[in-house]
Motif scaffolding. Structure first.
Motif, PDB file in Angstrom:
ATOM      1  N   ARG A  67       0.832  -1.205   0.000  1.00  0.00           N
ATOM      2  CA  ARG A  67       0.000   0.000   0.000  1.00  0.00           C
ATOM      3  C   ARG A  67       0.871   1.262   0.000  1.00  0.00           C
ATOM      4  O   ARG A  67       0.614   2.209  -0.726  1.00  0.00           O
ATOM      5  CB  ARG A  67      -0.929  -0.031   1.215  1.00  0.00           C
ATOM      6  CG  ARG A  67      -2.026   1.025   1.169  1.00  0.00           C
ATOM      7  CD  ARG A  67      -2.937   0.934   2.386  1.00  0.00           C
ATOM      8  NE  ARG A  67      -3.534  -0.388   2.520  1.00  0.00           N
ATOM      9  CZ  ARG A  67      -3.256  -1.259   3.469  1.00  0.00           C
ATOM     10  NH1 ARG A  67      -2.374  -0.940   4.414  1.00  0.00           N
ATOM     11  NH2 ARG A  67      -3.858  -2.428   3.521  1.00  0.00           N
ATOM     12  N   MET A  68       1.918   1.254   0.789  1.00  0.00           N
ATOM     13  CA  MET A  68       2.805   2.415   0.852  1.00  0.00           C
ATOM     14  C   MET A  68       3.556   2.602  -0.470  1.00  0.00           C
ATOM     15  O   MET A  68       3.696   3.715  -0.981  1.00  0.00           O
ATOM     16  CB  MET A  68       3.790   2.239   2.017  1.00  0.00           C
ATOM     17  CG  MET A  68       4.780   3.381   2.179  1.00  0.00           C
ATOM     18  SD  MET A  68       6.298   3.105   1.213  1.00  0.00           S
ATOM     19  CE  MET A  68       7.234   4.557   1.646  1.00  0.00           C
ATOM     20  N   LEU A  69       4.048   1.504  -1.059  1.00  0.00           N
ATOM     21  CA  LEU A  69       4.806   1.594  -2.307  1.00  0.00           C
ATOM     22  C   LEU A  69       3.918   2.035  -3.468  1.00  0.00           C
ATOM     23  O   LEU A  69       4.350   2.800  -4.335  1.00  0.00           O
ATOM     24  CB  LEU A  69       5.458   0.244  -2.611  1.00  0.00           C
ATOM     25  CG  LEU A  69       6.623  -0.144  -1.685  1.00  0.00           C
ATOM     26  CD1 LEU A  69       6.988  -1.616  -1.864  1.00  0.00           C
ATOM     27  CD2 LEU A  69       7.841   0.735  -1.970  1.00  0.00           C
ATOM     28  N   SER A  92      11.046  -3.037   6.322  1.00  0.00           N
ATOM     29  CA  SER A  92      11.842  -2.143   5.482  1.00  0.00           C
ATOM     30  C   SER A  92      11.402  -2.275   4.033  1.00  0.00           C
ATOM     31  O   SER A  92      11.193  -3.381   3.530  1.00  0.00           O
ATOM     32  CB  SER A  92      13.327  -2.488   5.616  1.00  0.00           C
ATOM     33  OG  SER A  92      14.112  -1.669   4.785  1.00  0.00           O
ATOM     34  N   VAL A  93      11.248  -1.147   3.367  1.00  0.00           N
ATOM     35  CA  VAL A  93      10.900  -1.138   1.945  1.00  0.00           C
ATOM     36  C   VAL A  93      11.939  -0.322   1.188  1.00  0.00           C
ATOM     37  O   VAL A  93      12.537   0.614   1.720  1.00  0.00           O
ATOM     38  CB  VAL A  93       9.491  -0.548   1.697  1.00  0.00           C
ATOM     39  CG1 VAL A  93       8.438  -1.413   2.334  1.00  0.00           C
ATOM     40  CG2 VAL A  93       9.403   0.883   2.207  1.00  0.00           C
ATOM     41  N   GLY A  94      12.167  -0.695  -0.045  1.00  0.00           N
ATOM     42  CA  GLY A  94      13.096   0.034  -0.900  1.00  0.00           C
ATOM     43  C   GLY A  94      12.576   0.045  -2.324  1.00  0.00           C
ATOM     44  O   GLY A  94      11.791  -0.825  -2.725  1.00  0.00           O
ATOM     45  N   GLU A 113      11.633   2.937   6.562  1.00  0.00           N
ATOM     46  CA  GLU A 113      11.229   1.981   7.599  1.00  0.00           C
ATOM     47  C   GLU A 113       9.778   2.253   7.963  1.00  0.00           C
ATOM     48  O   GLU A 113       9.386   3.410   8.171  1.00  0.00           O
ATOM     49  CB  GLU A 113      12.111   2.113   8.845  1.00  0.00           C
ATOM     50  CG  GLU A 113      13.524   1.603   8.663  1.00  0.00           C
ATOM     51  CD  GLU A 113      14.426   2.599   7.975  1.00  0.00           C
ATOM     52  OE1 GLU A 113      14.149   3.807   8.075  1.00  0.00           O
ATOM     53  OE2 GLU A 113      15.396   2.179   7.325  1.00  0.00           O
ATOM     54  N   LEU A 114       8.988   1.191   8.033  1.00  0.00           N
ATOM     55  CA  LEU A 114       7.558   1.327   8.289  1.00  0.00           C
ATOM     56  C   LEU A 114       7.175   0.603   9.576  1.00  0.00           C
ATOM     57  O   LEU A 114       7.848  -0.344  10.008  1.00  0.00           O
ATOM     58  CB  LEU A 114       6.752   0.734   7.128  1.00  0.00           C
ATOM     59  CG  LEU A 114       7.117   1.170   5.706  1.00  0.00           C
ATOM     60  CD1 LEU A 114       6.204   0.478   4.710  1.00  0.00           C
ATOM     61  CD2 LEU A 114       7.036   2.677   5.554  1.00  0.00           C
ATOM     62  N   ASN A 115       6.084   1.061  10.159  1.00  0.00           N
ATOM     63  CA  ASN A 115       5.482   0.332  11.262  1.00  0.00           C
ATOM     64  C   ASN A 115       4.741  -0.871  10.671  1.00  0.00           C
ATOM     65  O   ASN A 115       3.821  -0.698   9.872  1.00  0.00           O
ATOM     66  CB  ASN A 115       4.504   1.232  12.013  1.00  0.00           C
ATOM     67  CG  ASN A 115       3.960   0.576  13.269  1.00  0.00           C
ATOM     68  OD1 ASN A 115       3.681  -0.622  13.292  1.00  0.00           O
ATOM     69  ND2 ASN A 115       3.793   1.360  14.316  1.00  0.00           N
ATOM     70  N   GLY A 119       1.739   0.340   8.562  1.00  0.00           N
ATOM     71  CA  GLY A 119       2.278   0.713   7.267  1.00  0.00           C
ATOM     72  C   GLY A 119       2.738   2.155   7.199  1.00  0.00           C
ATOM     73  O   GLY A 119       3.190   2.607   6.139  1.00  0.00           O
ATOM     74  N   GLU A 120       2.646   2.894   8.288  1.00  0.00           N
ATOM     75  CA  GLU A 120       3.069   4.291   8.296  1.00  0.00           C
ATOM     76  C   GLU A 120       4.583   4.388   8.474  1.00  0.00           C
ATOM     77  O   GLU A 120       5.202   3.559   9.129  1.00  0.00           O
ATOM     78  CB  GLU A 120       2.372   5.051   9.427  1.00  0.00           C
ATOM     79  CG  GLU A 120       0.856   5.097   9.294  1.00  0.00           C
ATOM     80  CD  GLU A 120       0.212   5.815  10.470  1.00  0.00           C
ATOM     81  OE1 GLU A 120       0.944   6.135  11.431  1.00  0.00           O
ATOM     82  OE2 GLU A 120      -1.012   6.027  10.442  1.00  0.00           O
ATOM     83  N   ARG A 121       5.154   5.415   7.866  1.00  0.00           N
ATOM     84  CA  ARG A 121       6.579   5.654   8.041  1.00  0.00           C
ATOM     85  C   ARG A 121       6.887   5.938   9.505  1.00  0.00           C
ATOM     86  O   ARG A 121       6.133   6.629  10.180  1.00  0.00           O
ATOM     87  CB  ARG A 121       7.027   6.858   7.205  1.00  0.00           C
ATOM     88  CG  ARG A 121       7.252   6.579   5.726  1.00  0.00           C
ATOM     89  CD  ARG A 121       7.623   7.887   5.038  1.00  0.00           C
ATOM     90  NE  ARG A 121       7.884   7.738   3.631  1.00  0.00           N
ATOM     91  CZ  ARG A 121       9.093   7.671   3.084  1.00  0.00           C
ATOM     92  NH1 ARG A 121      10.157   7.737   3.861  1.00  0.00           N
ATOM     93  NH2 ARG A 121       9.249   7.557   1.774  1.00  0.00           N
ATOM     94  N   LEU A 122       7.983   5.391   9.969  1.00  0.00           N
ATOM     95  CA  LEU A 122       8.433   5.698  11.320  1.00  0.00           C
ATOM     96  C   LEU A 122       9.190   7.017  11.282  1.00  0.00           C
ATOM     97  O   LEU A 122      10.170   7.165  10.545  1.00  0.00           O
ATOM     98  CB  LEU A 122       9.341   4.581  11.845  1.00  0.00           C
ATOM     99  CG  LEU A 122       8.639   3.241  12.072  1.00  0.00           C
ATOM    100  CD1 LEU A 122       9.657   2.149  12.358  1.00  0.00           C
ATOM    101  CD2 LEU A 122       7.653   3.340  13.214  1.00  0.00           C
TER     102      LEU A 122
END
Length: 546
Positions: A67-69, A92-94, A113-115, A119-122
């Protein structure tokens, strides 16, 4: 060989160990700490501690990452998702940005880095290399080209292997030595300690040294593959380590298939094996593919299994790593034994204790050589003279390596807490403090390589380590008062604080012992040399203060 085979092996054991002992000490210390590099990284990222206490399933974490990507990297040609594990709670997403028109090469790589639960950014997770810096330090040495560093480490590892084998040969009664320890006997005690820690973890020492060489075997001995494949390195790697095929984008929009069925199919195929990483190529394109890779934990071989799926239909395309050649699997098992990612907490702790025994073995070996050489200067010292340059150099190197390295490691952890969270290139600043502290300790050790310098550096290192939990109280909300007394927070964070506290107190105790007792590192006019004559081909010369 005129003195006999065992005496020759004793000479070889001494010099093979001494010439590289300071590099080996760094390798053993950093490698031993690396068994808990995920826990070290977690401690060094206090912003993740809250997320660590709310574990979520792989399905939920993957959905949140997708969802974030889709929201922030919809035009990226490739997405990377590293799922949280029991040891590393970070999601972790990249992603790679599209290449700029007119410029060659790939686009910029981005990460976040996400929770895992939301899914929210830390917000403001501090930039740090964490335990990965310590892990890579033990074979890359940081401030030099990686290839040169690995050749240096390989050279030292070969000397280590020679020292271990020659040490076994020269000690005829090796198991009797293991059960012999005479405390408060000066150099006798040091030699007994050296023998005990060497024999205690002898299988580990042999395994870790040999497997370390095997991990970089293609760099040290590339000639077999070059001859067999006529210099075609790509063909060799493709056949030995099969990789998933990446299709070119079709330039036709398509909806990405849901990940849940693919994750379930992969876990079933691996008999419950956990998912570690997901790579999505050409997301949103008709030629999208999804590669799911198994987590290394609980699998002895370092070779990872993976499955490739069609990104639009969700059907499985291929599997990799299920069937490997005997040679590749043998290397994978030796590699896996070296890094111990398969190990449960109990086995990892056992590996850690064996690593500490290796540190003690190298350290006591370096000290014994200096003690032996100092006996030749007994008369000179009795008259107020000084030791020669060679011994003075070795004494300084011993202090800088054995007592200075804890100062450097503790400074690295202090920098993690004290540097501003949003500082640019913050991770490099932490590493600089490691080398600055170590450099100062090494220089001071060469200026005054004496017992008082041992005391000073051990005391400084001990104080820095022992006060880390106190520093945590003022810089984070996950100190021992919360993680241990209230049970709120990751146990790994509490475990790190307890270990550094105990280790710091141990160093302070060692400094106190140096202050209250004359050790054989510095003999005076009242010291007496005691020659232990060889028996049955053994070789030993010891001294103790009367």
């Amino acid at each position: 060989m005129k003195d006999g085979f065992r005496q020759s092996m004793a000479w070889l054991h001494t010099w093979a160990g001494l010439l590289v002992c300071w590099v080996l000490f760094l390798v053993f210390v950093a490698g031993t700490a690396s068994y808990f590099r995920d826990e070290i990284s977690l401690w060094m990222k206090p912003e993740l501690h809250a997320a660590a206490v709310t574990p979520v399933s792989n399905d939920i974490a993957a959905q949140n990452a997708i969802r974030m990507l889709q929201k922030e990297a919809a035009d990226s040609p490739r997405w990377f998702i590293t799922l949280p594990t029991q040891r590393n709670p970070e999601l972790s997403v990249g992603w790679t940005s599209p290449p700029v028109k007119g410029e060659k090469g790939r686009g910029k790589f981005n990460n976040a880095e996400l929770n895992p639960a939301t899914g929210e950014r830390l917000a403001e997770v501090r930039e740090t290399r964490g335990g990965d810096f310590i892990y890579r330090l033990h074979y890359d040495l940081h401030y030099m080209p990686a290839k040169w560093a690995r050749w240096i480490i390989g050279f030292c590892a070969m000397f280590m292997l020679v020292a271990i084998i020659s040490g076994v040969i020269t000690h005829k009664r090796i198991f009797k030595d293991f059960f012999t320890f005479r405390p408060k006997k000066g150099q006798r005690s040091w030699l007994d300690a050296h023998n005990a820690v060497a024999v205690l973890a002898l299988p580990y020492h042999l395994m870790i040294t040999y497997s370390g060489l095997v991990t970089l075997m293609f760099m040290y001995m590339p000639y077999g593959a070059q001859v067999a494949y006529n210099g075609d390195e790509k063909a060799f790697l493709a056949e030995s380590f099969r990789q998933a095929e990446i299709k070119k984008p079709a330039r036709q929009a398509a909806t990405l298939a849901p990940l849940e069925p693919m994750i379930a199919q992969a876990e079933k195929h691996w008999d419950g094996g956990q998912i570690g990483r997901i790579v999505i190529n050409n997301p949103g394109d008709a030629n999208a593919t999804i590669q799911i890779t198994r987590e290394r934990e609980k699998k002895l071989s370092h070779l990872r299994q993976s499955m490739q799926f069609d990104g639009v239909s969700g059907t499985m395309i291929s599997t990799m790593g299920d069937e490997t050649s005997g040679a590749a699997e043998s290397r994978g098992v030796l590699f896996g034994l070296h890094v111990a990612e398969f190990a449960n907490p109990l086995i990892r702790t056992l590996f850690f204790l064996c690593g500490l025994a290796g540190c003690a073995m190298v350290g006591t070996g370096a000290l014994l050589w200096a003690v032996k050489k100092r006996q030749g200067y007994a008369k000179v010292l009795a008259k107020g003279g000084r030791v020669g340059f060679g011994l003075r150099l070795v004494d300084g190197l011993n202090i800088g390596a054995i007592a200075g390295l804890p100062i450097a490691l503790a400074s690295y952890f202090w920098a993690n807490r004290l540097l501003e969270v949003g500082l640019e290139k913050r991770s490099e600043a932490e590493i600089r403090w490691f080398f600055i502290a170590w450099g100062i300790a090494a220089i001071l050790a060469q200026i005054r390589p004496n017992r008082r310098m041992w005391q000073l550096q051990l005391l400084v290192g001990g104080a820095l380590f022992a006060l880390l939990p106190v520093l945590n109280v003022f810089t984070t909300d996950s100190h021992l008062g919360v993680t241990l007394l209230q049970g709120k927070g990751p146990f790994a964070v509490a475990g790190f604080d307890l270990f550094v506290l105990g280790f710091g107190l141990m160093l302070i105790y060692a400094a106190k012992r140096l202050a209250s007792k004359k050790l054989a590192l510095k003999m005076n006019a009242k010291d007496k040399a005691i020659e232990i004559k060889p028996k049955d081909g053994e070789h030993a010369t010891l001294w103790e203060a009367t």
